[in-house]
Write an enzyme that holds these catalytic residues in place. Structure first.
Site, short mmCIF file in Angstrom:
data_model
loop_
_atom_site.label_atom_id
_atom_site.label_comp_id
_atom_site.label_asym_id
_atom_site.label_seq_id
_atom_site.Cartn_x
_atom_site.Cartn_y
_atom_site.Cartn_z
N TYR A 5 -0.21 9.90 6.43
CA TYR A 5 1.04 9.54 5.74
C TYR A 5 1.64 10.69 4.91
O TYR A 5 2.68 10.50 4.29
CB TYR A 5 0.78 8.33 4.82
N ASN A 24 10.39 -0.22 4.97
CA ASN A 24 9.07 0.06 5.54
C ASN A 24 8.18 -1.11 5.16
O ASN A 24 7.71 -1.18 4.02
CB ASN A 24 8.50 1.38 5.02
N HIS A 65 3.39 -5.80 11.47
CA HIS A 65 2.69 -6.22 12.68
C HIS A 65 2.47 -7.73 12.79
O HIS A 65 2.08 -8.21 13.84
CB HIS A 65 1.36 -5.46 12.77
N ARG A 72 -0.90 5.02 17.49
CA ARG A 72 -2.06 4.68 16.66
C ARG A 72 -2.83 3.50 17.27
O ARG A 72 -2.77 3.27 18.47
CB ARG A 72 -1.58 4.38 15.23
N ALA A 91 1.85 -2.86 6.63
CA ALA A 91 1.10 -3.64 7.62
C ALA A 91 1.78 -4.97 7.97
O ALA A 91 1.53 -5.54 9.03
CB ALA A 91 -0.31 -3.90 7.12
N ASN A 111 0.80 -1.24 0.00
CA ASN A 111 0.00 0.00 0.00
C ASN A 111 0.83 1.28 0.00
O ASN A 111 0.28 2.38 -0.09
CB ASN A 111 -1.00 0.02 1.18
N GLU A 148 14.34 -0.14 10.05
CA GLU A 148 12.90 -0.16 9.83
C GLU A 148 12.38 1.28 9.90
O GLU A 148 12.71 2.01 10.84
CB GLU A 148 12.27 -1.01 10.96
N ARG A 179 -1.17 -1.71 15.71
CA ARG A 179 0.02 -1.13 15.07
C ARG A 179 1.16 -0.90 16.04
O ARG A 179 2.27 -0.57 15.66
CB ARG A 179 -0.33 0.21 14.40
C1 DQA Z 1 3.27 2.25 8.08
C2 DQA Z 1 2.49 1.91 9.35
C3 DQA Z 1 1.73 0.59 9.19
O1 DQA Z 1 0.98 0.33 10.36
C4 DQA Z 1 0.78 0.67 8.02
O2 DQA Z 1 0.13 -0.56 7.83
C5 DQA Z 1 1.42 1.13 6.77
C6 DQA Z 1 2.39 2.23 6.85
C7 DQA Z 1 3.93 3.63 8.17
O3 DQA Z 1 4.78 3.92 7.32
O4 DQA Z 1 3.57 4.44 9.02
O5 DQA Z 1 1.14 0.66 5.69
O6 DQA Z 1 4.32 1.29 7.92
#
Ligand code: DQA
Length: 153
Positions: free
Chosen positions: A22, A73, A79, A106, A76, A10, A97, A110
């Site tokens: 974001y 990165n 997690h 959040r 999701a 995503n 990371e 998360r």
């Molecule tokens: C993320 C945080 C994750 O929880 C989320 O699913 C993302 C983006 C972030 O960059 O803040 O896709 O990794």
């Protein structure tokens, strides 16, 4: 020095996806900022993104032989992906990371990263600047990493 910047699911939607969380910058814009800094630091950066866990694992495996460090990165997958965690643990190069948002501020799900215990460090909540800070960090870390972690060599 060669560095892989890897983005998970995503994150190709950055700019359109929840901009209040974001930011409004696209992934291409973030990658361009990383490439500009890489030029200033004199390092070679490759940027990749995938929505598939298996493809991310393959890219991490390849990184072990092709680059000196990874900035990741995991989206999701952060997690719950033990497979990505194992892939990172298996490679002998430093991984940082990165999260654009502050995952600790959040939803409950998360707030836990299964990736965090196997990375060199984590940057969370600093937006696109997190990738730039991670790049500076791996440039410092990578040259002494194998020495530091292979104490029996
Ligand atoms: C993320 C945080 C994750 O929880 C989320 O699913 C993302 C983006 C972030 O960059 O803040 O896709 O990794």
């Amino acid at each position: 020095m060669k560095i892989l910047v890897l983005n998970g699911p995503n994150l190709n939607l950055l700019g359109q996806r929840e901009p209040s969380v974001y930011g409004t910058g696209s992934l291409d814009e973030i990658n361009n900022r990383i490439l500009v800094l890489a030029g200033e630091l004199g390092v070679e950066v490759t940027c990749r993104q995938s929505n598939n866990e298996g493809d991310l694992i393959d890219l991490i495996h390849r990184a072990a032989v092709e680059v000196d460090a990874v900035i990741f990165n995991p989206g999701a997958f952060t997690h719950y992906s033990y497979a990505l965690r194992d892939a990172i643990e298996a490679i002998g190069i430093p991984t940082v990371e990165v999260h654009l948002s502050n995952i600790y501020a959040r939803e409950d799900f998360r707030r836990h990263s299964v990736i965090a215990p196997v990375v060199a460090g984590q940057i969370s909540g600093l937006g696109a600047a997190g990738y730039l800070l991670a790049l500076r960090a791996v440039v410092e870390l990578a040259p002494c990493w194998r020495k530091r972690h292979c104490k029996y060599d």
